[in-house]
Write a protein that holds these residues in place. Structure first.
Motif, mmCIF file in Angstrom:
data_model
loop_
_atom_site.group_PDB
_atom_site.id
_atom_site.type_symbol
_atom_site.label_atom_id
_atom_site.label_comp_id
_atom_site.label_asym_id
_atom_site.label_seq_id
_atom_site.Cartn_x
_atom_site.Cartn_y
_atom_site.Cartn_z
ATOM 1 N N LEU A 1 -4.382 6.732 5.555
ATOM 2 C CA LEU A 1 -4.397 7.931 6.383
ATOM 3 C C LEU A 1 -3.036 8.226 7.010
ATOM 4 O O LEU A 1 -2.371 7.329 7.525
ATOM 5 C CB LEU A 1 -5.434 7.758 7.499
ATOM 6 C CG LEU A 1 -5.559 8.882 8.524
ATOM 7 C CD1 LEU A 1 -6.091 10.152 7.872
ATOM 8 C CD2 LEU A 1 -6.478 8.434 9.654
ATOM 9 N N THR A 2 -2.647 9.486 6.969
ATOM 10 C CA THR A 2 -1.483 9.976 7.698
ATOM 11 C C THR A 2 -1.905 11.228 8.451
ATOM 12 O O THR A 2 -2.493 12.134 7.863
ATOM 13 C CB THR A 2 -0.310 10.310 6.756
ATOM 14 O OG1 THR A 2 0.045 9.144 6.031
ATOM 15 C CG2 THR A 2 0.900 10.819 7.533
ATOM 16 N N VAL A 3 -1.635 11.255 9.738
ATOM 17 C CA VAL A 3 -1.926 12.422 10.562
ATOM 18 C C VAL A 3 -0.595 13.088 10.884
ATOM 19 O O VAL A 3 0.317 12.453 11.416
ATOM 20 C CB VAL A 3 -2.656 12.020 11.868
ATOM 21 C CG1 VAL A 3 -2.907 13.246 12.736
ATOM 22 C CG2 VAL A 3 -3.962 11.296 11.547
ATOM 23 N N PHE A 4 -0.487 14.361 10.529
ATOM 24 C CA PHE A 4 0.733 15.125 10.773
ATOM 25 C C PHE A 4 0.594 15.923 12.059
ATOM 26 O O PHE A 4 -0.482 16.403 12.389
ATOM 27 C CB PHE A 4 1.004 16.083 9.598
ATOM 28 C CG PHE A 4 1.345 15.378 8.329
ATOM 29 C CD1 PHE A 4 2.658 15.135 7.985
ATOM 30 C CD2 PHE A 4 0.337 14.942 7.471
ATOM 31 C CE1 PHE A 4 2.980 14.467 6.815
ATOM 32 C CE2 PHE A 4 0.645 14.277 6.297
ATOM 33 C CZ PHE A 4 1.962 14.048 5.970
ATOM 34 N N CYS B 1 5.641 13.036 12.600
ATOM 35 C CA CYS B 1 6.083 14.239 13.303
ATOM 36 C C CYS B 1 6.713 15.200 12.302
ATOM 37 O O CYS B 1 7.638 14.833 11.573
ATOM 38 C CB CYS B 1 7.082 13.882 14.400
ATOM 39 S SG CYS B 1 7.670 15.343 15.296
ATOM 40 N N ARG B 2 6.204 16.414 12.264
ATOM 41 C CA ARG B 2 6.741 17.433 11.350
ATOM 42 C C ARG B 2 8.126 17.919 11.772
ATOM 43 O O ARG B 2 8.862 18.459 10.970
ATOM 44 C CB ARG B 2 5.801 18.628 11.270
ATOM 45 C CG ARG B 2 4.503 18.349 10.566
ATOM 46 C CD ARG B 2 3.701 19.643 10.428
ATOM 47 N NE ARG B 2 2.332 19.394 10.041
ATOM 48 C CZ ARG B 2 1.919 19.302 8.792
ATOM 49 N NH1 ARG B 2 2.778 19.411 7.812
ATOM 50 N NH2 ARG B 2 0.648 19.097 8.521
ATOM 51 N N ASN B 3 8.492 17.745 13.040
ATOM 52 C CA ASN B 3 9.786 18.220 13.521
ATOM 53 C C ASN B 3 10.905 17.223 13.272
ATOM 54 O O ASN B 3 11.888 17.533 12.613
ATOM 55 C CB ASN B 3 9.715 18.556 15.017
ATOM 56 C CG ASN B 3 8.867 19.772 15.285
ATOM 57 O OD1 ASN B 3 8.797 20.684 14.473
ATOM 58 N ND2 ASN B 3 8.199 19.774 16.407
ATOM 59 N N ARG C 1 0.865 -1.173 0.000
ATOM 60 C CA ARG C 1 0.000 0.000 0.000
ATOM 61 C C ARG C 1 0.900 1.220 0.000
ATOM 62 O O ARG C 1 2.066 1.132 0.354
ATOM 63 C CB ARG C 1 -0.855 0.044 1.260
ATOM 64 C CG ARG C 1 -1.874 -1.078 1.295
ATOM 65 C CD ARG C 1 -2.985 -0.769 2.204
ATOM 66 N NE ARG C 1 -3.763 0.324 1.634
ATOM 67 C CZ ARG C 1 -4.884 0.770 2.157
ATOM 68 N NH1 ARG C 1 -5.347 0.247 3.244
ATOM 69 N NH2 ARG C 1 -5.544 1.767 1.608
ATOM 70 N N HIS C 2 0.311 2.338 -0.377
ATOM 71 C CA HIS C 2 1.095 3.561 -0.264
ATOM 72 C C HIS C 2 0.317 4.580 0.554
ATOM 73 O O HIS C 2 -0.896 4.507 0.692
ATOM 74 C CB HIS C 2 1.464 4.120 -1.644
ATOM 75 C CG HIS C 2 0.393 4.947 -2.272
ATOM 76 N ND1 HIS C 2 -0.630 4.409 -3.021
ATOM 77 C CD2 HIS C 2 0.187 6.294 -2.261
ATOM 78 C CE1 HIS C 2 -1.418 5.380 -3.444
ATOM 79 N NE2 HIS C 2 -0.944 6.530 -2.995
ATOM 80 N N THR C 3 1.072 5.484 1.107
ATOM 81 C CA THR C 3 0.518 6.618 1.821
ATOM 82 C C THR C 3 1.415 7.803 1.505
ATOM 83 O O THR C 3 2.435 7.650 0.842
ATOM 84 C CB THR C 3 0.434 6.342 3.344
ATOM 85 O OG1 THR C 3 -0.331 7.381 3.959
ATOM 86 C CG2 THR C 3 1.808 6.250 3.971
#
Length: 141
Positions: A130-133, A96-98, A72-74
């Motif tokens: 789904l990806t939650v940033f 994590c954006r950091n 799968r890809h995200t």
């Protein structure tokens, strides 16, 4: 690659008019070893084992493997998609954006949200995509 997965891969490929090549097996193996990888990272991993593959083969093979339900890809960034094998559990991602850390999370965590979307909007969410940033607890705020 485990023998049972190799047989499953052969059967799925044959059923879709493809054959199991050494390159396809190497690419799927690379995705499994890396856990979450962009096509460029898969390419680098495959080249460390065999140099006779080109980047376009990696992209095409990843598309075939996704069509067959083996990967799968995200989107963990605004760049290339990130692929992961489906041999493990279904999951979504926290990024994590950091620091760039990626965590896999069981979909049960968002089940109430998914059920609300279905009940109130008639929408069936693809949680595996789904990806939650945000920021992980280890990064300073």
């Amino acid at each position: 690659m485990p023998e049972d997965l190799s047989e499953d891969l052969r059967a799925r490929l044959r059923g879709s008019g493809y054959r199991l090549t050494a390159q396809r097996e190497l690419i799927l193996g690379a995705v499994e070893r890396l856990r979450h990888a962009t096509p460029d990272e898969v390419y680098a991993e495959v080249c460390s084992h065999q140099s006779a593959v080109n980047i376009s083969t990696v992209y095409r093979t990843l598309e075939v493997l996704e069509e067959l339900g083996l990967v799968r890809h995200t989107h963990l960034s605004d760049r290339a998609p990130t692929y992961h094998a489906v041999t493990g559990h279904t999951h979504f991602h926290l990024k994590c954006r950091n620091c760039g850390r990626v965590d896999s999370v069981d979909p049960e965590v968002v089940r109430p949200f998914v059920e609300t979307l279905r009940a109130e909007r008639g929408f069936v969410a693809d949680v595996g995509h789904l990806t939650v940033f945000g920021e992980c607890e280890e990064c300073p705020t």
